[in-house]
Design a protein around this motif. Structure first.
Motif, PDB file in Angstrom:
ATOM      1  N   SER A   1       0.829  -1.208   0.000  1.00 33.39           N
ATOM      2  CA  SER A   1       0.000   0.000   0.000  1.00 33.39           C
ATOM      3  C   SER A   1       0.865   1.262   0.000  1.00 33.39           C
ATOM      4  N   HIS A   2       2.076   1.185   0.551  1.00 37.43           N
ATOM      5  CA  HIS A   2       2.939   2.362   0.653  1.00 37.43           C
ATOM      6  C   HIS A   2       4.189   2.222  -0.180  1.00 37.43           C
ATOM      7  N   GLY A   3       4.121   1.300  -1.141  1.00 35.50           N
ATOM      8  CA  GLY A   3       5.265   1.055  -2.011  1.00 35.50           C
ATOM      9  C   GLY A   3       5.104   1.712  -3.372  1.00 35.50           C
TER      10      GLY A   3
ATOM     11  N   ILE B   1       4.805  10.861   3.675  1.00 27.43           N
ATOM     12  CA  ILE B   1       6.052  10.288   4.213  1.00 27.43           C
ATOM     13  C   ILE B   1       6.091   8.766   4.100  1.00 27.43           C
ATOM     14  N   GLY B   2       5.018   8.154   3.617  1.00 28.55           N
ATOM     15  CA  GLY B   2       5.032   6.715   3.350  1.00 28.55           C
ATOM     16  C   GLY B   2       4.902   5.878   4.607  1.00 28.55           C
ATOM     17  N   ARG B   3       5.711   4.818   4.676  1.00 30.42           N
ATOM     18  CA  ARG B   3       5.617   3.852   5.784  1.00 30.42           C
ATOM     19  C   ARG B   3       6.278   4.450   7.021  1.00 30.42           C
ATOM     20  N   VAL B   4       5.505   4.750   8.028  1.00 29.62           N
ATOM     21  CA  VAL B   4       6.040   5.437   9.217  1.00 29.62           C
ATOM     22  C   VAL B   4       7.040   4.549   9.960  1.00 29.62           C
ATOM     23  N   GLY B   5       6.811   3.229   9.916  1.00 30.49           N
ATOM     24  CA  GLY B   5       7.724   2.301  10.598  1.00 30.49           C
ATOM     25  C   GLY B   5       9.168   2.461  10.143  1.00 30.49           C
TER      26      GLY B   5
ATOM     27  N   LEU C   1       5.942  -1.332  16.062  1.00 36.76           N
ATOM     28  CA  LEU C   1       4.493  -1.336  15.837  1.00 36.76           C
ATOM     29  C   LEU C   1       4.182  -0.168  14.907  1.00 36.76           C
ATOM     30  N   ASP C   2       3.450  -0.410  13.865  1.00 35.29           N
ATOM     31  CA  ASP C   2       3.231   0.646  12.863  1.00 35.29           C
ATOM     32  C   ASP C   2       1.950   0.349  12.103  1.00 35.29           C
ATOM     33  N   PHE C   3       0.923   1.159  12.330  1.00 34.74           N
ATOM     34  CA  PHE C   3      -0.334   0.873  11.618  1.00 34.74           C
ATOM     35  C   PHE C   3      -1.125   2.152  11.393  1.00 34.74           C
ATOM     36  N   ALA C   4      -2.013   2.081  10.405  1.00 39.63           N
ATOM     37  CA  ALA C   4      -3.006   3.131  10.187  1.00 39.63           C
ATOM     38  C   ALA C   4      -4.110   2.951  11.225  1.00 39.63           C
ATOM     39  N   THR C   5      -4.728   4.040  11.664  1.00 38.22           N
ATOM     40  CA  THR C   5      -5.833   3.901  12.619  1.00 38.22           C
ATOM     41  C   THR C   5      -7.160   3.655  11.902  1.00 38.22           C
TER      42      THR C   5
ATOM     43  N   GLY D   1      -3.882   3.045   0.993  1.00 36.04           N
ATOM     44  CA  GLY D   1      -3.107   2.368  -0.055  1.00 36.04           C
ATOM     45  C   GLY D   1      -3.554   0.924  -0.233  1.00 36.04           C
ATOM     46  N   LYS D   2      -4.096   0.323   0.827  1.00 38.35           N
ATOM     47  CA  LYS D   2      -4.556  -1.068   0.676  1.00 38.35           C
ATOM     48  C   LYS D   2      -5.846  -1.092  -0.161  1.00 38.35           C
ATOM     49  N   VAL D   3      -6.616   0.007  -0.098  1.00 42.30           N
ATOM     50  CA  VAL D   3      -7.797   0.099  -0.970  1.00 42.30           C
ATOM     51  C   VAL D   3      -7.310   0.263  -2.420  1.00 42.30           C
TER      52      VAL D   3
ATOM     53  N   THR E   1      -0.760  16.602   2.878  1.00 46.22           N
ATOM     54  CA  THR E   1       0.529  16.685   3.580  1.00 46.22           C
ATOM     55  C   THR E   1       0.440  15.871   4.859  1.00 46.22           C
ATOM     56  N   ASN E   2       1.578  15.337   5.273  1.00 42.28           N
ATOM     57  CA  ASN E   2       1.637  14.633   6.547  1.00 42.28           C
ATOM     58  C   ASN E   2       2.109  15.577   7.638  1.00 42.28           C
ATOM     59  N   GLY E   3       1.501  15.452   8.823  1.00 44.27           N
ATOM     60  CA  GLY E   3       2.020  16.077  10.032  1.00 44.27           C
ATOM     61  C   GLY E   3       2.449  14.950  10.969  1.00 44.27           C
TER      62      GLY E   3
ATOM     63  N   PRO F   1       5.160  -7.308  17.020  1.00 50.17           N
ATOM     64  CA  PRO F   1       5.073  -6.313  15.953  1.00 50.17           C
ATOM     65  C   PRO F   1       6.458  -6.127  15.327  1.00 50.17           C
ATOM     66  N   GLY F   2       6.491  -6.090  14.019  1.00 47.13           N
ATOM     67  CA  GLY F   2       7.767  -5.939  13.305  1.00 47.13           C
ATOM     68  C   GLY F   2       8.256  -7.255  12.726  1.00 47.13           C
ATOM     69  N   GLU F   3       7.824  -8.372  13.326  1.00 43.66           N
ATOM     70  CA  GLU F   3       8.295  -9.669  12.804  1.00 43.66           C
ATOM     71  C   GLU F   3       7.751  -9.977  11.410  1.00 43.66           C
ATOM     72  N   PRO F   4       6.462  -9.703  11.141  1.00 41.57           N
ATOM     73  CA  PRO F   4       5.984 -10.009   9.787  1.00 41.57           C
ATOM     74  C   PRO F   4       6.770  -9.223   8.730  1.00 41.57           C
ATOM     75  N   GLU F   5       7.092  -7.968   9.037  1.00 38.83           N
ATOM     76  CA  GLU F   5       7.821  -7.128   8.064  1.00 38.83           C
ATOM     77  C   GLU F   5       9.234  -7.677   7.840  1.00 38.83           C
ATOM     78  N   ALA F   6       9.896  -8.086   8.941  1.00 36.56           N
ATOM     79  CA  ALA F   6      11.271  -8.588   8.804  1.00 36.56           C
ATOM     80  C   ALA F   6      11.291  -9.865   7.967  1.00 36.56           C
TER      81      ALA F   6
HETATM   82  P1  NAD Z   1      -1.230  -3.454   9.247  1.00 31.42           P
HETATM   83  O1  NAD Z   1      -2.697  -3.539   9.480  1.00 31.42           O
HETATM   84  O2  NAD Z   1      -0.612  -4.442   8.311  1.00 31.42           O
HETATM   85  O3  NAD Z   1      -0.526  -3.575  10.674  1.00 31.42           O
HETATM   86  C1  NAD Z   1       0.870  -3.530  10.701  1.00 31.42           C
HETATM   87  C2  NAD Z   1       1.354  -3.682  12.129  1.00 31.42           C
HETATM   88  O4  NAD Z   1       0.827  -4.866  12.737  1.00 31.42           O
HETATM   89  C3  NAD Z   1       2.870  -3.862  12.135  1.00 31.42           C
HETATM   90  O5  NAD Z   1       3.413  -3.317  13.288  1.00 31.42           O
HETATM   91  C4  NAD Z   1       3.020  -5.376  12.105  1.00 31.42           C
HETATM   92  O6  NAD Z   1       4.290  -5.803  12.575  1.00 31.42           O
HETATM   93  C5  NAD Z   1       1.911  -5.782  13.010  1.00 31.42           C
HETATM   94  N1  NAD Z   1       1.425  -7.134  12.733  1.00 31.42           N
HETATM   95  C6  NAD Z   1       0.909  -7.581  11.571  1.00 31.42           C
HETATM   96  N2  NAD Z   1       0.571  -8.867  11.684  1.00 31.42           N
HETATM   97  C7  NAD Z   1       0.876  -9.242  12.947  1.00 31.42           C
HETATM   98  C8  NAD Z   1       0.741 -10.465  13.686  1.00 31.42           C
HETATM   99  N3  NAD Z   1       0.245 -11.559  13.144  1.00 31.42           N
HETATM  100  N4  NAD Z   1       1.152 -10.478  14.972  1.00 31.42           N
HETATM  101  C9  NAD Z   1       1.683  -9.370  15.545  1.00 31.42           C
HETATM  102  N5  NAD Z   1       1.822  -8.176  14.888  1.00 31.42           N
HETATM  103  C10 NAD Z   1       1.414  -8.128  13.616  1.00 31.42           C
HETATM  104  O7  NAD Z   1      -0.784  -2.004   8.757  1.00 31.42           O
HETATM  105  P2  NAD Z   1      -1.685  -0.866   8.079  1.00 31.42           P
HETATM  106  O8  NAD Z   1      -2.619  -0.282   9.030  1.00 31.42           O
HETATM  107  O9  NAD Z   1      -2.243  -1.406   6.810  1.00 31.42           O
HETATM  108  O10 NAD Z   1      -0.583   0.222   7.718  1.00 31.42           O
HETATM  109  C11 NAD Z   1       0.298  -0.032   6.639  1.00 31.42           C
HETATM  110  C12 NAD Z   1       1.305   1.052   6.516  1.00 31.42           C
HETATM  111  O11 NAD Z   1       0.676   2.239   6.098  1.00 31.42           O
HETATM  112  C13 NAD Z   1       2.075   1.433   7.775  1.00 31.42           C
HETATM  113  O12 NAD Z   1       3.448   1.323   7.461  1.00 31.42           O
HETATM  114  C14 NAD Z   1       1.706   2.889   8.026  1.00 31.42           C
HETATM  115  O13 NAD Z   1       2.751   3.688   8.551  1.00 31.42           O
HETATM  116  C15 NAD Z   1       1.369   3.337   6.649  1.00 31.42           C
HETATM  117  N6  NAD Z   1       0.509   4.515   6.612  1.00 31.42           N
HETATM  118  C16 NAD Z   1       1.059   5.712   6.276  1.00 31.42           C
HETATM  119  C17 NAD Z   1       0.257   6.833   6.178  1.00 31.42           C
HETATM  120  C18 NAD Z   1       0.836   8.168   5.796  1.00 31.42           C
HETATM  121  O14 NAD Z   1       0.089   9.113   5.677  1.00 31.42           O
HETATM  122  N7  NAD Z   1       2.113   8.302   5.589  1.00 31.42           N
HETATM  123  C19 NAD Z   1      -1.104   6.742   6.457  1.00 31.42           C
HETATM  124  C20 NAD Z   1      -1.633   5.507   6.830  1.00 31.42           C
HETATM  125  C21 NAD Z   1      -0.815   4.392   6.912  1.00 31.42           C
END
Ligand code: NAD
Length: 364
Positions: free
Chosen positions: A52-54, A126-130, A183-187, A193-195, A282-284, A327-332
């Motif tokens: 989504s952020h690639g 700013i892309g992937r905050v992680g 730990l890094d996720f959208a709220t 980007g996943k949409v 813009t990102n803040g 958190p972080g293991e799936p990415e690694a």
């Molecule tokens: P996501 O729902 O995939 O959640 C990712 C987080 O959950 C990571 O910390 C990951 O290690 C952890 N995780 C995933 N599976 C797990 C498991 N089985 N067990 C334990 N932990 C697990 O992420 P997302 O909400 O789709 O966000 C994707 C990216 O989008 C992030 O990098 C975020 O920074 C980025 N983002 C950026 C912006 C921006 O404006 N720049 C806005 C929104 C999101």
């Protein structure tokens, strides 16, 4: 480039993809250094598994550049400097450039005096905050990031059907030896980007990710974008539905805090209301950097956190085939796999990148 198992997924070697993206941004008017940074960060998101952020963002970034919504060659300007805290203005520069400068400043000051708070506003995407939490932990620092997207209302608050929040990400990085935690996720229930990825034929959305004006939940990207062709740019303003906030009232509350801290407190602006058509985003970010070495608790922190984490991860899994992860293991794990095997891209994503490249005279 090779074609993977299905005819509509291409597997592209990481270095080939990175150099393609670098060439596109150089041709679009970035310096080679800046184009290289954008390419590295976008590819880094794909390698981490966050497609989504690639590179799916390449056509949109180039379009924003053409429209003047994001500017090449900018430097973050200091608005307020309190020593232990700094307010920076990104001047709508590329987020990859501006965030790298903001993180470098926060890291330098926290390494010098134990902590630093950086309030960043008006950065391009700013892309992937992680990635920024990873930079801080590589420097031995804890970091906490509240982020919002000014001018991008996409997410319905808990109990609503109308857009009010951005996808407002939240990230924390902990520098634990051999087992860093990020730990890094959208709220939002899914990042926007996943949409996009789903709309181009990539991984489908959960059935309840989106909400239509009549209150029905949906996984159909048209709810967010309205009509689009296979390789068209996706216009978030095109649809009349919203993404749902994650975690019911709690996730919705965290999204609100991201908006208020990263958007209002930094002065960069919240997701809305918009006073006309969308003009880029813009990102803040409100970022807090802490140095365990300065706090004098580094040894306890590392020992207690490690013991606790080992205990948490040893919890008996509900599904024996799916171990409990930190958190972080799936990415690694994804990074290791994709560096070895290549990055899978849906044909429509690759088609949109190819079209962008050709329009700039870049031969792929
Ligand atoms: P996501 O729902 O995939 O959640 C990712 C987080 O959950 C990571 O910390 C990951 O290690 C952890 N995780 C995933 N599976 C797990 C498991 N089985 N067990 C334990 N932990 C697990 O992420 P997302 O909400 O789709 O966000 C994707 C990216 O989008 C992030 O990098 C975020 O920074 C980025 N983002 C950026 C912006 C921006 O404006 N720049 C806005 C929104 C999101």
């Amino acid at each position: 480039m090779s074609t993977a198992g299905t005819s509509d997924i291409h597997l592209i070697a990481a270095d080939e993809l990175e150099s393609t993206v670098r060439e596109i941004f150089t041709a679009a008017g970035c310096s080679t250094d800046e184009a290289g940074l954008i390419a590295r960060e976008l590819l880094g998101a794909n390698l981490a598994g966050h497609d989504s952020h690639g590179v799916v963002r390449v056509p949109l970034y180039v379009d924003w550049m053409r429209q003047g919504y994001v500017l090449a060659g900018q430097e973050a300007q200091v608005v307020t400097d309190g020593g232990a805290f700094v307010v920076l203005d990104g001047n709508r520069g590329f987020g990859q450039t501006i965030a790298a400068q903001a993180v470098a400043l926060g890291v330098e000051r926290a390494q010098a005096s134990g902590s630093c708070i950086v309030a960043l506003r008006n950065a391009g995407h700013i892309g992937r905050v992680g990635a920024y939490a990873e930079t801080a932990l590589a420097a031995g620092l804890i970091s906490i990031h509240f982020v919002n997207v000014a001018g991008s209302p996409l997410v319905a608050p808990f109990g609503a059907v109308e857009r009010r929040f951005s996808t407002a990400p939240f990230a924390v990085g902990l520098p634990l030896p051999e087992r860093p935690v990020v730990l890094d996720f959208a709220t939002s229930l899914v990042a926007e980007g996943k949409v996009q990825v789903a709309s181009y034929g990539g991984r489908q959305l959960p059935a309840d990710a989106l909400i239509a004006p009549d209150g029905t939940t949906s996984s159909d990207p048209h709810v967010l974008y309205g009509d689009y062709g296979p390789t068209d740019l996706r216009q978030p303003g095109g649809g009349d539905g919203a993404i749902r906030a994650f975690g019911d009232h709690k996730g919705s509350g965290l999204a609100l805090m991201c908006e208020l801290l990263a958007g209002a407190f930094t002065g960069g602006g919240c997701a809305g209301p918009l006073d006309g058509p969308r003009k880029g985003i813009t990102n803040g970010a409100l970022s807090i950097y802490l140095s365990p070495a300065h706090f004098g608790t580094q040894a306890e922190f590392e020992r207690i956190a490690r013991e606790y984490l080992d205990w948490v991860l040893a919890a008996r899994p509900a599904d024996p085939a799916a171990p409990v992860l930190a958190p972080g293991e799936p990415e690694a794990a994804m990074r290791t796999a994709r560096l070895a095997e290549g990055v899978p891209l849906p044909a429509n994503t690759w088609g949109a990148i190819r079209r962008t490249a050709e329009a700039l005279g870049v031969t792929l």
